[in-house]
Design a protein around this motif. Structure first.
Motif, PDB file in Angstrom:
ATOM      1  N   PHE A  97       0.827  -1.196   0.000  1.00  0.00           N
ATOM      2  CA  PHE A  97       0.000   0.000   0.000  1.00  0.00           C
ATOM      3  C   PHE A  97       0.870   1.258   0.000  1.00  0.00           C
ATOM      4  O   PHE A  97       2.069   1.206   0.256  1.00  0.00           O
ATOM      5  N   GLN A  98       0.209   2.366  -0.302  1.00  0.00           N
ATOM      6  CA  GLN A  98       0.826   3.705  -0.327  1.00  0.00           C
ATOM      7  C   GLN A  98       2.059   3.717  -1.232  1.00  0.00           C
ATOM      8  O   GLN A  98       3.095   4.283  -0.902  1.00  0.00           O
ATOM      9  N   GLN A 131      -6.329   5.976  -1.849  1.00  0.00           N
ATOM     10  CA  GLN A 131      -5.533   4.770  -1.592  1.00  0.00           C
ATOM     11  C   GLN A 131      -4.747   4.410  -2.848  1.00  0.00           C
ATOM     12  O   GLN A 131      -5.235   4.602  -3.966  1.00  0.00           O
ATOM     13  N   ARG A 133      -2.142   0.974  -4.195  1.00  0.00           N
ATOM     14  CA  ARG A 133      -1.589  -0.326  -3.818  1.00  0.00           C
ATOM     15  C   ARG A 133      -1.180  -1.078  -5.076  1.00  0.00           C
ATOM     16  O   ARG A 133      -1.634  -0.752  -6.178  1.00  0.00           O
ATOM     17  N   TRP A 154     -15.026   1.431   2.451  1.00  0.00           N
ATOM     18  CA  TRP A 154     -14.563   2.812   2.614  1.00  0.00           C
ATOM     19  C   TRP A 154     -15.581   3.658   3.369  1.00  0.00           C
ATOM     20  O   TRP A 154     -15.213   4.592   4.078  1.00  0.00           O
ATOM     21  N   ASP A 158     -13.693   3.806   6.694  1.00  0.00           N
ATOM     22  CA  ASP A 158     -12.915   5.017   6.421  1.00  0.00           C
ATOM     23  C   ASP A 158     -13.735   6.293   6.548  1.00  0.00           C
ATOM     24  O   ASP A 158     -13.160   7.379   6.664  1.00  0.00           O
ATOM     25  N   ILE A 288      -3.645   3.194   4.310  1.00  0.00           N
ATOM     26  CA  ILE A 288      -4.744   2.475   3.658  1.00  0.00           C
ATOM     27  C   ILE A 288      -5.840   3.437   3.222  1.00  0.00           C
ATOM     28  O   ILE A 288      -6.457   3.249   2.168  1.00  0.00           O
ATOM     29  N   ALA A 289      -6.087   4.448   4.026  1.00  0.00           N
ATOM     30  CA  ALA A 289      -7.142   5.430   3.740  1.00  0.00           C
ATOM     31  C   ALA A 289      -6.603   6.818   4.064  1.00  0.00           C
ATOM     32  O   ALA A 289      -6.569   7.209   5.234  1.00  0.00           O
TER      33      ALA A 289
END
Length: 297
Positions: A97-98, A131, A133, A154, A158, A288-289
């Protein structure tokens, strides 16, 4: 269009006041004058909830991004990093991620006009990265992702208020019908289907390896499949799938010798920034969010 009629009396849901119901929001927020998609393409996207574009990036770019994915998967400095998710059974890298923070080429891709202009057009506003990934699905060992709507997660975990977000998945290997390619239910984005069960603390730690909480009931999935059918994202490396945040999608295990890897860029409208989660005690981590809502330029 008929909708599923599940209520809180049928099963516990993460959204106790919600039933499966048609969406109140459009899929396409912009117009043909706002970007690369013409009127016909926008109409198709509105109906089906997704668009496939072959040859979206060049072979040279595929090679560059593939090199980045290989580097990230083997980088010893990322061992134990919370941004790296491993397979539950094999321990191999499942997702990172990121990635815009870990790869300059991927960071540049998020601002590429081919990508950014389409995201702005579909969402009808400036956008930021909710996000990013990369998903790895190695040959023989790759495990799939169960049926779900991204927006349900989400929204629940989120705090996204509305399904005004879009994902761009770019294939870095050929996506065959048989190597775990993404399955989608055309038109399912018009129905919100809540997940089953309460959201555990730190649910993301387990759900990113194998999602069992926050997925729809089998009855709801079967109902959508009867009404919408199932299609699949296939195509050569360099193809791109743009899909609505609320579309029902999944992928099966990859038991073939052919690996499958994709880079995912998730854009959210700056007019749809998260609030407190709707069905979780706290928002998921920023990798992640994202909680940085700075518009991309």
């Amino acid at each position: 269009m008929t909708t599923a009629t599940h209520t809180t009396d049928d099963y516990p849901t993460r959204h106790r006041s919600e039933e499966s119901k048609p969406r109140k929001h459009p899929t396409v927020w912009g117009t043909a004058a706002d970007g690369p998609f013409d009127e016909a393409a926008l109409d198709e996207h509105e109906r089906h909830g997704f668009t496939i574009l072959e040859d979206f990036i060049t072979p040279a770019e595929v090679e560059t991004f593939t090199g980045e994915l290989n580097r990230l998967a083997s980088d010893p400095t990322l061992q134990g990093d919370e941004r790296v998710v491993t397979e539950k059974a094999s321990g191999e890298v499942r997702s990172v991620f990121q990635v815009e923070k870990l790869s300059d080429p991927i960071d540049a891709l998020t601002r590429d006009p081919r990508v950014l202009d389409r995201a702005r057009q579909l969402l009808g506003s400036d956008v930021y990265l909710h996000q990013t990934r990369v998903n790895y699905m190695p040959g023989f060992k790759g495990t799939g992702f169960y049926w779900h709507s991204d927006f349900e997660t989400w929204h629940a975990e989120d705090g996204l208020p509305a399904p005004r977000a879009v994902s761009c998945s770019i294939a870095l290997t050929r996506n065959y019908p048989f190597n775990g390619g993404l399955m989608v239910m055309p038109g399912s984005h018009q129905t919100f289907v809540p997940g089953v069960g309460e959201t555990p603390e730190n649910n993301h730690a387990a759900s990113l390896k194998e999602q069992t909480v926050g997925v729809p009931s089998e009855e709801a999935i079967a109902d959508l499949a009867r009404r919408c059918g199932v299609d699949q994202f296939t195509g050569p490396a360099g193809s791109a799938l743009w899909f609505d945040s609320n579309i029902m999608h999944a992928s099966s295990n990859n038991i073939t010798p052919y690996p499958r890897s994709n880079v995912f860029l998730v854009f959210n409208s700056v007019e749809n920034t998260p609030v407190e989660p709707f069905a979780a005690s706290a928002p998921r981590p920023a990798h992640i969010a994202a909680r940085d809502f700075t518009p991309l330029h």
